[in-house]
Design an enzyme around this catalytic site. Sequence first.
Site, PDB file in Angstrom:
ATOM      1  CE  LYS A  29      -3.686  -3.919   5.011  1.00  0.00           C
ATOM      2  NZ  LYS A  29      -2.181  -3.352   5.148  1.00  0.00           N
ATOM      3  CB  SER A  30      -4.746   1.684   9.420  1.00  0.00           C
ATOM      4  OG  SER A  30      -4.221   1.858   8.127  1.00  0.00           O
ATOM      5  NE  ARG A  34      -2.053   3.690  12.871  1.00  0.00           N
ATOM      6  CZ  ARG A  34      -1.605   3.130  11.651  1.00  0.00           C
ATOM      7  NH1 ARG A  34      -1.837   2.109  11.362  1.00  0.00           N
ATOM      8  NH2 ARG A  34      -0.752   4.116  10.823  1.00  0.00           N
ATOM      9  N   GLY A 101       3.844  -4.370   5.469  1.00  0.00           N
ATOM     10  CA  GLY A 101       4.667  -3.140   5.741  1.00  0.00           C
ATOM     11  C   GLY A 101       4.266  -2.413   6.848  1.00  0.00           C
ATOM     12  NE  ARG A 129       6.356  -2.459   0.870  1.00  0.00           N
ATOM     13  CZ  ARG A 129       5.270  -2.167   1.422  1.00  0.00           C
ATOM     14  NH1 ARG A 129       4.380  -3.182   2.017  1.00  0.00           N
ATOM     15  NH2 ARG A 129       4.507  -0.901   1.782  1.00  0.00           N
ATOM     16  CD  GLN A 176       3.551   1.587   6.129  1.00  0.00           C
ATOM     17  OE1 GLN A 176       4.735   1.383   5.861  1.00  0.00           O
ATOM     18  NE2 GLN A 176       2.530   0.869   5.736  1.00  0.00           N
ATOM     19  CG  ASP A 327      -3.254   1.369   0.813  1.00  0.00           C
ATOM     20  OD1 ASP A 327      -2.111   1.496   0.124  1.00  0.00           O
ATOM     21  OD2 ASP A 327      -3.310   1.288   1.952  1.00  0.00           O
ATOM     22  CE  LYS A 354       1.616   2.529  -0.586  1.00  0.00           C
ATOM     23  NZ  LYS A 354       1.684   3.064   0.942  1.00  0.00           N
ATOM     24  NE  ARG A 358      -0.518  -2.336  -3.914  1.00  0.00           N
ATOM     25  CZ  ARG A 358      -0.917  -2.065  -2.646  1.00  0.00           C
ATOM     26  NH1 ARG A 358      -1.327  -0.631  -2.385  1.00  0.00           N
ATOM     27  NH2 ARG A 358      -1.048  -3.037  -1.840  1.00  0.00           N
TER      28      ARG A 358
HETATM   29  C1  S3P Z   1      -0.674   2.439   6.452  1.00  0.00           C
HETATM   30  C2  S3P Z   1      -0.299   3.603   5.736  1.00  0.00           C
HETATM   31  C3  S3P Z   1      -0.144   3.719   4.121  1.00  0.00           C
HETATM   32  C4  S3P Z   1      -0.942   2.268   3.549  1.00  0.00           C
HETATM   33  C5  S3P Z   1      -0.670   1.063   4.170  1.00  0.00           C
HETATM   34  C6  S3P Z   1      -1.333   1.462   5.735  1.00  0.00           C
HETATM   35  C7  S3P Z   1      -0.810   2.767   7.821  1.00  0.00           C
HETATM   36  O1  S3P Z   1       1.351   3.377   3.890  1.00  0.00           O
HETATM   37  O2  S3P Z   1      -0.343   2.358   2.142  1.00  0.00           O
HETATM   38  O3  S3P Z   1      -1.580   0.211   3.454  1.00  0.00           O
HETATM   39  O4  S3P Z   1      -1.374   1.921   8.444  1.00  0.00           O
HETATM   40  O5  S3P Z   1       0.029   3.663   8.379  1.00  0.00           O
HETATM   41  P1  S3P Z   1       2.481   4.475   3.932  1.00  0.00           P
HETATM   42  O6  S3P Z   1       2.696   5.347   5.037  1.00  0.00           O
HETATM   43  O7  S3P Z   1       3.846   3.865   3.382  1.00  0.00           O
HETATM   44  O8  S3P Z   1       1.883   5.375   2.672  1.00  0.00           O
END
Ligand code: S3P
Length: 454
Positions: A29-30, A34, A101, A129, A176, A327, A354, A358
């Site tokens: 997902k990350s 990007r 988020g 959030r 993030q 996560d 989150k 959680r």
């Molecule tokens: C993510 C960073 C994490 C993670 C989220 C994905 C990212 O969040 O929990 O699912 O892709 O940068 P935080 O930066 O709030 O820890």
Amino acid sequence: MVDITNHANPATGQSSSALTGTIRVPGDKSISHRSLMLGGLAAGTTRVTGLLEGDDVLATGRAMQALGALVRKDADTWIVEGTGNGCLLEASSPLDFGNAGTGCRLMMGLAGTYDMETAFTGDTSLSRRPMGRVLDPLRRMGVQVTSAEGDRLPVKLHGPRTANPVTYRVPVPSAQVKSAILLAGLNTPGITTVIEPVMTRDHTEKMLTGFGAELDIELDEDGARVIRLQGQGNLHGRDISVPGDPSSAAFPLVAALIVPGSDITIENVLMNPARTGVILTLQEMGGDIEILNWRDAGGEDVADLHVRASTLKGVTVPADRAPSMIDEYPVLAVAASFAEGETLMTGLEELRVKESDRLSAVARGLASNGVDCSEGEAYLRVHGKPDGKGLGGATVATHLDHRIAMSFLVMGFAAEKPVTIDDAAMIATSFPEFMDLMTGIGAEISINDADNRN
Ligand code: S3P
């Protein structure tokens, strides 16, 4: 085919016989978020294979289109034609990030420093959030922020004529926040510096370099990472193959460890050390996880995981491991519920902000299903029952949180009694194939679809 995409449905995980087979989980997902953001910004064409087609990532794709990028799919490949760095266009309507988020916060950085108005909205979970962690550094860069009380969504941003490069020490371990500032630095003259005392996932740094940005990283005398980005450089489109998401792999992985007799292989999982804390922890608990075919895939390490059902024992998970498995605590807590003795997880304060709180959602879900556990401000203690006797039997509130939903379905596969979740709909945000993939290896899931009940 089980449809979980269109409406809120309760679902139940039930006692399953041995899980077997070879599977691939969807793209990380990350990296998927990007890929669309940097591809949409870079000049020329970016081709992405293995993109996670979950609701969160698709919202990012729509947002990039609204900001001037062209995003389309041709067979298995997503093709993104970027605007060129510094050339995003003003969106004609608010960007809606749904539950996401990551999409929302990174895009605040990417678009926020432009001298134009960008509005951000999201669902009930995202609107609760905290956004101040990203809005504060953006304000320092000269961005005007209009937001609801407490820096929550909806938010409107208007960048200055010329943004101000900052040196910013991130106060919470958050990829993030780090990423939002670096992305804001792309449209800022001079050098933007982010100091990260605790390392978090580094996909933004790696991918920025891959797209041609000038970025360097060094450690200061205290061991903090100092990341410097030269603003206003050229970015060029590239080809990206997105590896499988270790955060999604964690669900079949834990399921195979706790359902007796299981033997599965999960192929092509991202093995970036900033993401693999849960694998290490499960191995420390006695989990039989063999890491095979470790290889490089376009700048990221990937491997295949061979997982066999195991007798688990409780461990103490050190607080400094939290960023590399942030996560995965909900599903780790489920594994701990089937381990001999006590598992103590510390340093969990970020779990409170989150997609749901959680820590509280997990503790309540476990307790209602008969698990002996206790919750502190930033810790969770779980006393397991290796045979699963007496566990299960309750319905868990998922609070619009995909990972709470999947974790408790997994619990049901090994508990004596079924475990029901109030709503499976949010699973589509990160792992749309979850139901089919899990039932394909033998997991018992029933959908208690309100439309089918009479
Ligand atoms: C993510 C960073 C994490 C993670 C989220 C994905 C990212 O969040 O929990 O699912 O892709 O940068 P935080 O930066 O709030 O820890």
